[in-house]
Design a protein around this motif. Structure first.
Motif, PDB file in Angstrom:
ATOM      1  N   LYS A 253       0.866  -1.179   0.000  1.00 21.57           N
ATOM      2  CA  LYS A 253       0.000   0.000   0.000  1.00 21.57           C
ATOM      3  C   LYS A 253       0.901   1.228   0.000  1.00 21.57           C
ATOM      4  O   LYS A 253       1.917   1.260   0.700  1.00 21.57           O
ATOM      5  CB  LYS A 253      -0.885   0.036   1.248  1.00 21.57           C
ATOM      6  CG  LYS A 253      -1.922  -1.045   1.299  1.00 21.57           C
ATOM      7  CD  LYS A 253      -2.937  -0.890   2.409  1.00 21.57           C
ATOM      8  CE  LYS A 253      -2.442  -0.264   3.671  1.00 21.57           C
ATOM      9  NZ  LYS A 253      -3.405  -0.254   4.766  1.00 21.57           N
ATOM     10  N   LEU A 254       0.511   2.211  -0.785  1.00 21.55           N
ATOM     11  CA  LEU A 254       1.266   3.462  -0.857  1.00 21.55           C
ATOM     12  C   LEU A 254       0.409   4.594  -0.310  1.00 21.55           C
ATOM     13  O   LEU A 254      -0.731   4.790  -0.738  1.00 21.55           O
ATOM     14  CB  LEU A 254       1.655   3.775  -2.311  1.00 21.55           C
ATOM     15  CG  LEU A 254       2.301   5.140  -2.525  1.00 21.55           C
ATOM     16  CD1 LEU A 254       3.672   5.202  -1.874  1.00 21.55           C
ATOM     17  CD2 LEU A 254       2.393   5.455  -4.012  1.00 21.55           C
ATOM     18  N   ASP A 255       0.961   5.337   0.606  1.00 25.90           N
ATOM     19  CA  ASP A 255       0.329   6.557   1.099  1.00 25.90           C
ATOM     20  C   ASP A 255       0.887   7.696   0.250  1.00 25.90           C
ATOM     21  O   ASP A 255       1.998   8.182   0.492  1.00 25.90           O
ATOM     22  CB  ASP A 255       0.652   6.756   2.581  1.00 25.90           C
ATOM     23  CG  ASP A 255      -0.023   7.972   3.173  1.00 25.90           C
ATOM     24  OD1 ASP A 255      -0.463   8.862   2.395  1.00 25.90           O
ATOM     25  OD2 ASP A 255      -0.101   8.048   4.413  1.00 25.90           O
ATOM     26  N   LYS A 256       0.150   8.077  -0.790  1.00 29.18           N
ATOM     27  CA  LYS A 256       0.638   9.075  -1.751  1.00 29.18           C
ATOM     28  C   LYS A 256       0.945  10.414  -1.077  1.00 29.18           C
ATOM     29  O   LYS A 256       1.811  11.153  -1.529  1.00 29.18           O
ATOM     30  CB  LYS A 256      -0.366   9.270  -2.885  1.00 29.18           C
ATOM     31  CG  LYS A 256      -0.345   8.143  -3.875  1.00 29.18           C
ATOM     32  CD  LYS A 256      -1.180   8.471  -5.082  1.00 29.18           C
ATOM     33  CE  LYS A 256      -1.011   7.383  -6.124  1.00 29.18           C
ATOM     34  NZ  LYS A 256      -1.669   7.685  -7.370  1.00 29.18           N
ATOM     35  N   ALA A 257       0.239  10.726  -0.010  1.00 30.39           N
ATOM     36  CA  ALA A 257       0.483  11.990   0.677  1.00 30.39           C
ATOM     37  C   ALA A 257       1.881  12.013   1.304  1.00 30.39           C
ATOM     38  O   ALA A 257       2.476  13.076   1.459  1.00 30.39           O
ATOM     39  CB  ALA A 257      -0.577  12.222   1.750  1.00 30.39           C
ATOM     40  N   ARG A 258       2.407  10.848   1.635  1.00 33.61           N
ATOM     41  CA  ARG A 258       3.730  10.778   2.263  1.00 33.61           C
ATOM     42  C   ARG A 258       4.854  10.603   1.239  1.00 33.61           C
ATOM     43  O   ARG A 258       5.990  10.963   1.508  1.00 33.61           O
ATOM     44  CB  ARG A 258       3.789   9.616   3.249  1.00 33.61           C
ATOM     45  CG  ARG A 258       2.978   9.846   4.486  1.00 33.61           C
ATOM     46  CD  ARG A 258       3.065   8.621   5.395  1.00 33.61           C
ATOM     47  NE  ARG A 258       2.411   8.890   6.649  1.00 33.61           N
ATOM     48  CZ  ARG A 258       3.020   8.866   7.822  1.00 33.61           C
ATOM     49  NH1 ARG A 258       4.284   8.546   7.893  1.00 33.61           N
ATOM     50  NH2 ARG A 258       2.367   9.130   8.918  1.00 33.61           N
TER      51      ARG A 258
END
Length: 162
Positions: free
Chosen positions: A84-89
């Motif tokens: 999972k990628l947290d695009k905001a980070r």
């Protein structure tokens, strides 16, 4: 989804792969709405002049890409065993790309964020697996791939003895 399910990933049978790159195109079209190989989550590689194969995220246990991310933008879903990628980070620094032993993480230069295979979890099967004209791609586990290799060695050995 069962949290104890085995880690599955897209496996390529190099004996069947022709390097046509349809997997790359269908992936980018499915995920980004454009036919652009740089946006694909699967890559065709030719490590030797006679071997062509496709590479996608293996969803490694103790994934070095997760450990290498200085912003904690990557994590492994316990539910699906996919990244999972947290695009905001994500800052697009590329440390995860460098850490991946398989070259399965790519940078989307337009968003300055990384992209990787998610197995098209919303679909019955990944688009690349569905579309591969030579049926070289399949969803598999490390154990299943290892068993196929053992079977292949056993078959080859019998042919050499006869």
């Amino acid at each position: 989804m069962d949290s104890d399910m085995e880690r599955r990933y897209i496996h390529c049978d190099a004996d069947k792969c022709t390097g046509c790159r349809i997997c790359e195109l269908v992936c980018s079209a499915s995920k980004e709405g454009r036919f652009h190989q740089e946006l694909s989550r699967i890559r065709v590689a030719q490590p030797t002049p006679t071997i062509v194969t496709s590479i996608a995220c293996r969803f490694c246990e103790n994934a070095p890409c997760i450990a290498g991310c200085p912003k904690d933008a990557l994590s492994m879903s316990g539910e699906t065993n996919t990244l999972k990628l947290d695009k905001a980070r994500c800052t697009g620094c590329g440390w995860c790309i460098e850490a991946c032993d398989f070259g399965a993480i790519m940078l989307d230069r337009s968003t300055k964020s990384v992209v990787m295979c998610d197995l098209c979890l919303s679909l019955p099967e990944p688009r690349c697996v569905e579309i591969c004209p030579k049926k070289a791609l399949s969803l598999s586990t490390s154990e299943a791939v290892a068993q196929k290799a053992r079977d292949r060695v056993a078959t080859t050995s019998k042919k050499c003895i006869v």
